[in-house]
Design an enzyme around this catalytic site. Sequence first.
Site, PDB file in Angstrom:
ATOM      1  N   HIS A  65      -3.622   6.695  -5.005  1.00 58.61           N
ATOM      2  CA  HIS A  65      -4.926   6.117  -5.370  1.00 58.61           C
ATOM      3  C   HIS A  65      -5.540   6.979  -6.478  1.00 58.61           C
ATOM      4  CE1 HIS A  65      -8.570   3.871  -5.028  1.00 58.61           C
ATOM      5  NE2 HIS A  65      -9.043   4.303  -3.866  1.00 58.61           N
ATOM      6  N   HIS A  88       0.155  -1.522  -9.846  1.00 58.51           N
ATOM      7  CA  HIS A  88      -1.141  -1.810  -9.215  1.00 58.51           C
ATOM      8  C   HIS A  88      -0.968  -2.952  -8.220  1.00 58.51           C
ATOM      9  CE1 HIS A  88      -5.437  -2.591  -8.772  1.00 58.51           C
ATOM     10  NE2 HIS A  88      -5.610  -1.392  -9.291  1.00 58.51           N
ATOM     11  N   ASP A 145      -5.256   5.129 -14.277  1.00 58.30           N
ATOM     12  CA  ASP A 145      -5.007   6.576 -14.195  1.00 58.30           C
ATOM     13  C   ASP A 145      -4.031   7.095 -15.231  1.00 58.30           C
ATOM     14  OD1 ASP A 145      -5.271   6.137 -10.676  1.00 58.30           O
ATOM     15  OD2 ASP A 145      -6.710   7.112 -12.006  1.00 58.30           O
TER      16      ASP A 145
END
Length: 434
Positions: free
Chosen positions: A274, A313, A369
């Site tokens: 995450h 994702h 990210d």
Amino acid sequence: MSTAAPTATNALQVTDPRTGKQYSLPIQDGAIRAADLRQIKTGPEDFGLMAYDPAFLNTASCRSKITYIDGDKGVLEYRGYPIDELAEKSTHLEVAYLLLHGELPSKAQLAQWTHDVTYHTIVHANVGKLIEAFRYDAHPMGVLQSAVAALSTFYPDARDIKSPENRRLQMLRLIAKMPTIAAMAFRHRLGLPFVQPNNDLSYTGNFLSMLFRMTEAKYTPNPVIERALDVLFILHADHEQNCSTNAMRAVGSSHTDPFSAVSASIGALYGPLHGGANEEVLRMLAEIGSVKNIPDVIKQVKEGKRLLMGFGHRVYKNFDPRAKIIKKLAYEVFEVTGKNPLLDIAVELEKIALEDEYFVKRKLYPNVDFYSGLIYQALGFPFEMFTVLFAIPRTAGWLSQWEEMLNDGEQKIARPRQLFMGPAHRSYVEMARR
Ligand code: SDX
């Protein structure tokens, strides 16, 4: 529960092959209610059917009006406003107001909101003592999670979650104090004295001051860096029912205080699958070290030996709109800070991956990210601070989702069921007979 009589068009007609019985399950907002399955039984003793959905791959846990994502089209909207427009035209504090209140603030509302957040940035001196008790190399996410949980002991009134006014006060405290605690965790690692908030600066400018002010009487943030960090905060503010928001809703559903619930969310965000991925991306890029080593890493990924951090994702199966904005932002920041040498590796890695069948077949694209850590490192943050920089803005999202849950008449304490696969009833065995 739908009020209209179920018809072929608005209800799922199912036949239980075990009994031949037929059932009509109303369809509403593109879903059936899992509780409607319980009526499907083989007899009066039967508990009834449940929906089995490990990791909630296909389960809507709530109705929400906050954030909309279209994973195939790469759409992300906060309260209906597209993320690219907010990133270009808004500020993090304005977006936090939008998420919490549902509408963009008027000039007067934004001024009041900014004033209120600004005047809640200071933390109790004992929070500083708590942070000083950690080892110098304590991971800042562990420090942040502990300090936020500790705030619940400084504000026992926060347990009165039924009062809208009290919720508002605690939300202000959390949004205002997250940067202060984050900066204290950063300074503690460096053995530097804490820097008190400067109310003359913006939310992000004050954060930079608390991080980087040294002996100068007044810290002046670089406007490009201040804006870039504010845009990153906008991009990270909410993302519908992600893992840490699910934690916020689940923990908050027991009616604990918001500090304890946010602390749990920080713990969920900390994980490398995450929010912790932004730190792991930079470790991976640093490990790769050179463009010539990329093929070997791709090989290891395809052999299932490692994940390509910052890729993939659960929802976005085309592209993460935030990643596109961050990639562009990186170049703007590097104009000021100098280019991060790992950028070339990241760009080449993205190029190779997007052309490789393994990644294309699995719809793995760069997520939020993948590029953010390159900017954070260029701004002078150590890897360990990256996820803290994710937690600060996400606090507005967690709190908006938390309050929506509390105000949702359909919500109760979160308590899933299970499919028991363990041993049947049996009697205790004395030691002599084992
Ligand atoms: C965030 O949910 C959100 O909205 C989160 C977030 C937010 O704003 O809150 O967007 C923020 O957490 C972004 C994600 C950051 N995490 C990473 O970058 C870590 C690397 N990514 C993976 O761990 C993964 O992609 C997840 C966790 C993000 C998504 O996992 P899923 O949806 O459970 O997908 P999966 O694990 O079932 O993968 C499907 C396939 C598998 O291969 P097969 O078993 O089918 O052969 O794709 C593979 C996976 O092995 N796969 C990857 C991969 N991600 C998935 N293979 C290599 N590298 C990867 N990164």
